[in-house]
Motif scaffolding. Structure first.
Motif, PDB file in Angstrom:
ATOM      1  N   ASN A  69      -4.060  -9.738   2.675  1.00  0.00           N
ATOM      2  CA  ASN A  69      -3.035 -10.380   3.471  1.00  0.00           C
ATOM      3  C   ASN A  69      -2.353  -9.445   4.465  1.00  0.00           C
ATOM      4  OD1 ASN A  69      -1.826 -12.859   4.005  1.00  0.00           O
ATOM      5  ND2 ASN A  69      -0.021 -12.339   2.798  1.00  0.00           N
ATOM      6  N   GLY A  70      -3.069  -8.424   4.901  1.00  0.00           N
ATOM      7  CA  GLY A  70      -2.582  -7.586   5.976  1.00  0.00           C
ATOM      8  C   GLY A  70      -1.818  -6.344   5.560  1.00  0.00           C
ATOM      9  N   ASP A  71      -1.534  -5.533   6.567  1.00  0.00           N
ATOM     10  CA  ASP A  71      -0.847  -4.251   6.426  1.00  0.00           C
ATOM     11  C   ASP A  71      -1.676  -3.296   5.576  1.00  0.00           C
ATOM     12  OD1 ASP A  71       1.128  -5.205   8.053  1.00  0.00           O
ATOM     13  OD2 ASP A  71       2.577  -5.541   6.449  1.00  0.00           O
ATOM     14  N   PHE A  72      -2.811  -2.876   6.123  1.00  0.00           N
ATOM     15  CA  PHE A  72      -3.654  -1.946   5.386  1.00  0.00           C
ATOM     16  C   PHE A  72      -3.412  -0.495   5.782  1.00  0.00           C
ATOM     17  CE2 PHE A  72      -7.425  -3.694   8.030  1.00  0.00           C
ATOM     18  CZ  PHE A  72      -7.195  -2.844   9.092  1.00  0.00           C
ATOM     19  N   TRP A  73      -2.259  -0.216   6.326  1.00  0.00           N
ATOM     20  CA  TRP A  73      -1.724   1.136   6.476  1.00  0.00           C
ATOM     21  C   TRP A  73      -0.245   1.040   6.746  1.00  0.00           C
ATOM     22  CZ3 TRP A  73      -5.686   0.493  10.485  1.00  0.00           C
ATOM     23  CH2 TRP A  73      -5.170   0.036  11.691  1.00  0.00           C
ATOM     24  N   TRP A  74       0.391   2.204   6.770  1.00  0.00           N
ATOM     25  CA  TRP A  74       1.831   2.304   6.994  1.00  0.00           C
ATOM     26  C   TRP A  74       2.253   1.631   8.288  1.00  0.00           C
ATOM     27  CZ3 TRP A  74       5.404   4.851   3.968  1.00  0.00           C
ATOM     28  CH2 TRP A  74       4.918   5.715   3.000  1.00  0.00           C
ATOM     29  N   ASP A  75       3.495   1.213   8.306  1.00  0.00           N
ATOM     30  CA  ASP A  75       4.147   0.928   9.577  1.00  0.00           C
ATOM     31  C   ASP A  75       4.033   2.223  10.379  1.00  0.00           C
ATOM     32  OD1 ASP A  75       6.611   1.452  11.283  1.00  0.00           O
ATOM     33  OD2 ASP A  75       6.869  -0.671  10.873  1.00  0.00           O
ATOM     34  N   GLY A  76       3.668   2.107  11.635  1.00  0.00           N
ATOM     35  CA  GLY A  76       3.405   3.298  12.440  1.00  0.00           C
ATOM     36  C   GLY A  76       4.516   4.324  12.455  1.00  0.00           C
ATOM     37  N   ALA A  77       5.767   3.884  12.389  1.00  0.00           N
ATOM     38  CA  ALA A  77       6.897   4.804  12.445  1.00  0.00           C
ATOM     39  C   ALA A  77       7.159   5.489  11.111  1.00  0.00           C
ATOM     40  CB  ALA A  77       8.153   4.056  12.892  1.00  0.00           C
ATOM     41  N   ALA A  78       6.670   4.938  10.006  1.00  0.00           N
ATOM     42  CA  ALA A  78       6.979   5.472   8.679  1.00  0.00           C
ATOM     43  C   ALA A  78       5.989   6.523   8.201  1.00  0.00           C
ATOM     44  CB  ALA A  78       7.031   4.327   7.668  1.00  0.00           C
ATOM     45  N   TRP A  79       4.790   6.558   8.773  1.00  0.00           N
ATOM     46  CA  TRP A  79       3.751   7.481   8.312  1.00  0.00           C
ATOM     47  C   TRP A  79       4.125   8.923   8.575  1.00  0.00           C
ATOM     48  CZ3 TRP A  79       0.407  11.054  10.618  1.00  0.00           C
ATOM     49  CH2 TRP A  79      -0.678  11.464   9.830  1.00  0.00           C
ATOM     50  N   THR A  80       3.789   9.796   7.629  1.00  0.00           N
ATOM     51  CA  THR A  80       3.964  11.234   7.814  1.00  0.00           C
ATOM     52  C   THR A  80       2.695  11.943   7.359  1.00  0.00           C
ATOM     53  OG1 THR A  80       4.875  11.603   5.606  1.00  0.00           O
ATOM     54  CG2 THR A  80       6.458  11.102   7.369  1.00  0.00           C
ATOM     55  N   GLU A  81       2.441  13.108   7.920  1.00  0.00           N
ATOM     56  CA  GLU A  81       1.267  13.877   7.508  1.00  0.00           C
ATOM     57  C   GLU A  81       1.334  14.231   6.037  1.00  0.00           C
ATOM     58  OE1 GLU A  81      -0.544  17.158   9.620  1.00  0.00           O
ATOM     59  OE2 GLU A  81       0.224  16.298  11.487  1.00  0.00           O
ATOM     60  N   SER A  82       2.530  14.493   5.528  1.00  0.00           N
ATOM     61  CA  SER A  82       2.663  14.876   4.123  1.00  0.00           C
ATOM     62  C   SER A  82       2.279  13.741   3.179  1.00  0.00           C
ATOM     63  CB  SER A  82       4.084  15.362   3.827  1.00  0.00           C
ATOM     64  OG  SER A  82       5.012  14.314   4.021  1.00  0.00           O
ATOM     65  N   ALA A  83       2.360  12.498   3.649  1.00  0.00           N
ATOM     66  CA  ALA A  83       1.941  11.359   2.819  1.00  0.00           C
ATOM     67  C   ALA A  83       0.424  11.352   2.645  1.00  0.00           C
ATOM     68  CB  ALA A  83       2.395  10.045   3.444  1.00  0.00           C
TER      69      ALA A  83
END
Length: 184
Positions: A69-83
């Protein structure tokens, strides 16, 4: 006291469900089936590993189909390299998620979420044009008249009507005596 709308809807469902005859209930039971519904994953490196395990469990289950049902990655603003994990909105991530869907033992219906295209203007480490990302999703994930997965099932796309030719992502399908419909 204001009664929440969800409570009212739940009460109506229970009330109307109690009106069914035994004949209707037995007919429904005879035509039952299970399906898997997942969404909002995988977001980071940890969830990419968990998603692989989840798909193994789903592949081992007796389900008619899988819906993401969608969202197969972070919201673009929330992603960090450390994640960890693949960066949002990138072609590399699109390729990875498509490959994961295609490995499903069962028919796999994917519905794009807002993180996959609408939020890409805020993506880190690189921003993308949301309409370009939507076009890329349509090209990669919504071709033909069948679902993703190793055992694809027939889908009817809204784009079959020339008035809606660009809306390839909006689909419906039938399993048992039930028609399902998914759109962005």
């Amino acid at each position: 006291m204001k009664v929440p709308a969800t409570l009212i809807v739940s009460a109506l469902v229970l009330l109307l469900g109690g009106c069914a005859t035994d004949r209707v209930v037995s007919q429904t039971s005879a035509a039952s089936f299970d399906f898997a519904l997942i969404g909002d994953m995988p977001y980071d490196g940890r969830q990419e590993k968990e998603f692989a395990d989840l798909m193994k469990d789903i592949d081992a289950a007796d389900v008619a189909f899988v819906v993401h049902n969608g969202d197969f990655w972070w919201d673009g603003a929330a992603w960090t390299e450390s994640a960890g994990g693949l960066p949002p909105c990138s072609d590399e991530t699109f390729d990875d998620r498509l490959a994961r869907a295609q490995r499903s033992k069962h028919p796999f219906v994917y519905v794009a979420g807002d993180n996959e295209w609408a939020d890409c203007h805020r993506a880190k480490p690189r921003t993308y044009d949301p309409l370009e990302r939507l076009a890329k999703l349509r090209q990669m994930f919504f071709q033909g008249d069948v679902s993703l997965g190793r055992q694809p099932m027939k889908l009817t796309r809204q784009s079959e009507n020339s008035r809606y030719a660009s809306f390839r992502e909006n689909v419906r399908w039938t399993s048992g005596n039930v028609t399902f419909s998914r759109c962005i």
